[in-house]
Each structure stands twice: as C-alpha cells, then as structure tokens.
Design a protein around this motif. Structure first.
Motif, mmCIF file in Angstrom:
data_model
loop_
_atom_site.group_PDB
_atom_site.id
_atom_site.type_symbol
_atom_site.label_atom_id
_atom_site.label_comp_id
_atom_site.label_asym_id
_atom_site.label_seq_id
_atom_site.Cartn_x
_atom_site.Cartn_y
_atom_site.Cartn_z
ATOM 1 N N SER A 115 2.756 3.733 5.568
ATOM 2 C CA SER A 115 1.311 3.393 4.825
ATOM 3 C C SER A 115 0.109 4.426 5.554
ATOM 4 O O SER A 115 -0.536 4.767 4.624
ATOM 5 C CB SER A 115 1.164 2.007 4.908
ATOM 6 O OG SER A 115 0.272 1.418 4.348
ATOM 7 N N THR A 140 0.817 -1.356 -0.064
ATOM 8 C CA THR A 140 -0.086 -0.117 0.032
ATOM 9 C C THR A 140 0.842 1.273 0.032
ATOM 10 O O THR A 140 0.512 2.293 -0.806
ATOM 11 C CB THR A 140 -0.878 -0.039 0.920
ATOM 12 O OG1 THR A 140 -0.222 -0.360 2.462
ATOM 13 C CG2 THR A 140 -1.971 -0.980 0.819
ATOM 14 N N LEU A 141 1.898 1.187 0.533
ATOM 15 C CA LEU A 141 2.900 2.158 0.730
ATOM 16 C C LEU A 141 3.509 2.475 -0.856
ATOM 17 O O LEU A 141 3.691 3.654 -1.374
ATOM 18 C CB LEU A 141 4.199 2.149 1.572
ATOM 19 C CG LEU A 141 5.149 3.202 1.693
ATOM 20 C CD1 LEU A 141 4.374 4.464 2.124
ATOM 21 C CD2 LEU A 141 6.278 2.875 2.755
#
Length: 449
Positions: free
Chosen positions: A210, A152-153
């Motif tokens: 994130s 997700t980061l």
C-alpha cells in the motif's frame, strides 16, 4: 500521458486477441503468485491441525463482507476512470482516481473499527465449532485492523488497471506476496505465533504494498499522477460515485454475507467438511487465476471501448474472453478430477477429508467452467458501469440458488453431498442466465458525459 494514449489506441483499435493477452498475462501472473501464497498459507497452517487450517477460511467471507462496502465504490471508480480514458478525458480520469483513493481511505477506517467490535458476535452467528473459534477470533481481529491497508492497495490496483497499466500493480503485488510467503513460516513457527502469525504476515505485507502504491501514484512514476487537489472532496463526484457504486457495494456485501451463511451451513456437517471446503477453495483459486486474469483484462478493454462508444467491439471482446475462460476451466477441472487424491493428500493426509473430497469431485467440480462465464459476464456489467445488473445477477446466484439449494438438498439427503450439489447447480444456472442477459445488450451504454 503518452503511455496512456498508446495503450488507449491499442485497446480501441488494435488486435483484440493480442491486446487481451498483453493485458491479461501480468494479471494471470499476479493471480498465480497470490494463489501460491494462499496455498503456502494453507500448507503451513495444515501442519498445525484441522482447526488452525479452518480459521482463515472461516474469516474470509466475514472480511469480504466488511471490505465489500468499500469495494463497490472501487468498481464505480474503475468504470468511470476507464471510460474517461476511452473518451480521451484524462484530467477527469485523474480527478475520479484521486476521489476514489481518499473516499476508500476514509470509509475503510470506519469499517475496520466496526469489524473489530463485531468479531466475536460474527463468529458465534455462523456457529463456528468450538475447536476453531479461538483461532478464528485471533486471525479475524488482526486482518480486520488491516482493512484500510487492503482497500488502498485495492484502489491502486483498480486505478492503474483502468488506464491500461496491468504490469505495475503486478510488480507491487508480487513483492508483497513474496514478502508474505517469507514471513509466514517465520511468524507461524519461528516466533511461535501460530494462526496469529499468519494474520500479522498478511497485514505487514499488504501494508508494504500500500505504501509503495501510494508513492508511485503521487510521484507520477506510473502512467497516471494524483495530486493533493485530486484528493479534495468533490460532492458532485461523490454523489455520482455513490449512485454507481452503491448497487455494487450492496451486491458485494449481500454476496459476502451469503457466503457467511454458507459457512454456517457447511459447519453443520463438521470441521472435516469445512476443512475440505477450505482446501477446495484454494485449489479452485489456482484454476480461476487464469480465467480471472482474462476477465480483468477484458474489463479494461470493455470499459475503454464503451467510453469511446465502440459497443460492438466491446461485445466481441467479451465473447472471446468468455470462450477462452470456458476452455481454460474445462482443462483445469479435468486435472483437478484426475489428481484429486494426490492434491488433497499434499496438504493434509486426513482420511475424513480425502473421503469428503470425493463428493466435491462428484457433485461440484463440473460447474467450474460455468463459473468462468459468470465471472466474465459480471466483469462486463461492472466495467460498463451497469452495477444494478451485477446486483441482480449476484442475488440470483447466491440467494436465489446457492443458499436455498445447498440448505434444502443437504437436509433432504442428510449429507454434505447436498451442499456440493446446490453449489454446483447455482454456478450452472446463474451462468446461463447471465449469458442470456449479456446477449440482450442492455449494458451497451456508457455512464460518463
């Protein structure tokens, strides 16, 4: 929206050199900070011994293999978002970005679960030496559990880079890396967690990044804003993402699995050879921080110019970026060769590793500038959305050249020198093949409507 429009105009019509530098310098800073963390991580673990030092290097290709399943779809999302921005279709760009985010979150959760299950078998497959195995297993289970955080980061970075914002992701990444640098000695020595502490520090730091990235995307505090509607499933868009992203995922996963096999080959020459390989990777990452920043900035410019159907400008951007990379890496390689002994001794004053590093300089180092060209070519193909070309080029470099050459030359010479020669030849030959393919111009065709 005004920020996107301003950045788009500069990318499509402004000075190539000035725009490339503007986009690249935050990415270079980000890469350098990341490298400094990796060097710090290596420095602290080297204080524990060869086996502890080798654990992250052992796990890295296995982690890359698992993450690559999702990262290929991030490549597809980047190509579509950048090309929609180049075409002036901002709503479509937001929808693709939202779909990419939700897709990666779902995929990464499944990947993390499977990764933890196969950890012991994976380490046995690559024939990790008995002294390294327990440390690598601990490290592997923790970082595999953090795969959803990492992806997700990763999506946050790709989305903002696609729209031309390279500064915001860098600020978030620097924060997470500095946190990691602080937590490393605390967890490794202060809490006496050793290698496990290094893994925990990484996951906690990336988790912080994130959360911040998600907050910025969904509150509209960056140049693109995502809504819950953007996250909703879109089967037609998913099919297109899979169509474009699948070759990239296959390319990344086959490449990463190839490096798993390369680890296995290197381990046949002992822990000394692998520890030398681990330190060499950290050092070359420092050089490539500059070249990768240039390549990533070039990718944003190429993607948007292809989306606007300015193909000749895209080609000119790519050639200038390749030349810049080549010159940067020639300079970096010269420094690496001249100060090789001092650099390796800084990490660990081990006579065996210092002796092995002589082979690295003699047989492998001269190929580094060619890898800069290879990296730029693959970024061009990925940004244009022609992921099948990347798949083919990656297979040629790793499976057609690096693995067979490293294995057979090592066997023939009965020495790890054969491995270093094989790795060097693979960089040079693959770069030349990739550059000739780039010149043919078959990538000069956009993938969005």
């Amino acid at each position: 929206m005004a920020n996107i429009e301003k950045a788009r105009e500069e990318i499509l019509s402004g000075s190539i050199e000035k725009t490339l530098i503007r986009l690249a310098y935050p990415l270079i800073i980000n890469n350098l900070v990341q490298v400094m963390y990796n060097l710090t991580d290596t420095f602290w673990l080297a204080k524990l011994g060869r086996a502890e030092l080798s654990a992250p290097g052992t796990v890295w290709p296995l982690l890359w293999f698992m993450i690559s399943i999702g990262s290929g779809f991030a490549v597809a999302g980047f190509a579509m978002v950048s090309q929609y921005v180049g075409a002036g279709e901002y709503k479509k760009a937001s929808k693709v970005a939202g779909s990419l985010y939700s897709l990666l979150l779902a995929l990464s959760t499944i990947i993390a679960f499977l990764g933890i299950l196969i950890s012991p078998l994976a380490l046995k497959f690559i024939k990790v030496t008995p002294d390294v195995y327990p440390y690598a297993l601990k490290y592997m289970k923790i970082v595999f559990g953090g795969i959803p955080i990492a992806l997700t980061l990763y999506a946050f970075n790709f989305i903002l880079r696609a729209v031309g914002d390279t500064k915001t992701p860098v600020k978030v990444n620097i924060l997470t890396i500095l946190l990691n640098i602080i937590l490393d000695p605390v967890f490794i020595f202060g809490l006496n967690y050793g290698v496990l502490g290094a893994a925990l520090a990484t996951v906690i730091s990336e988790g912080t990044g994130s959360v911040i990235g998600g907050y910025l995307l969904f509150t509209g505090r960056v140049s693109i804003k995502l809504s819950l509607e953007d996250l909703s499933p879109d089967i037609k868009l998913y099919i297109k993402t899979f169509k474009i992203g699948l070759p990239a995922s296959i390319s990344e996963s086959t490449n990463s699995f190839g490096f798993v096999l390369l680890n296995r080959i290197i381990y046949t020459y002992g822990t000394v050879a692998f520890a030398t390989y681990t330190i060499t990777n950290r050092l070359t990452n420092f050089m490539f921080a500059f070249a990768d920043g240039i390549s990533q900035a070039m990718g944003t410019m190429v993607g948007q110019n292809v989306g606007a159907e300015k193909y000749e400008r895209a080609k000119e951007i790519a050639i200038k970026a390749m030349l810049t990379n080549f010159l940067i890496l020639i300079f970096g390689t010269m420094l690496f060769i001249i100060f090789r002994e001092e650099i390796f001794r800084f990490f660990i004053n081990d006579p065996g590793i210092l002796k092995e590093s002589e082979k690295v300089v003699k047989y492998f180092a001269a190929s580094f500038p060619f890898f800069g060209i290879f990296s730029a070519v693959t970024n061009v193909f990925a940004s244009a959305g022609h992921t099948k070309k990347n798949l083919t080029l990656g297979l040629i470099r790793l499976w057609g050249l690096r693995i067979p050459l490293s294995y057979y030359l090592g066997k023939t010479l009965k020495d790890s020198a054969g491995v270093w020669i094989g790795m060097g030849l693979s960089n040079v030959i693959a770069a030349l093949v990739g550059f000739l393919w780039f010149l043919k111009g078959s990538w000069m065709r956009r993938i969005v409507e």
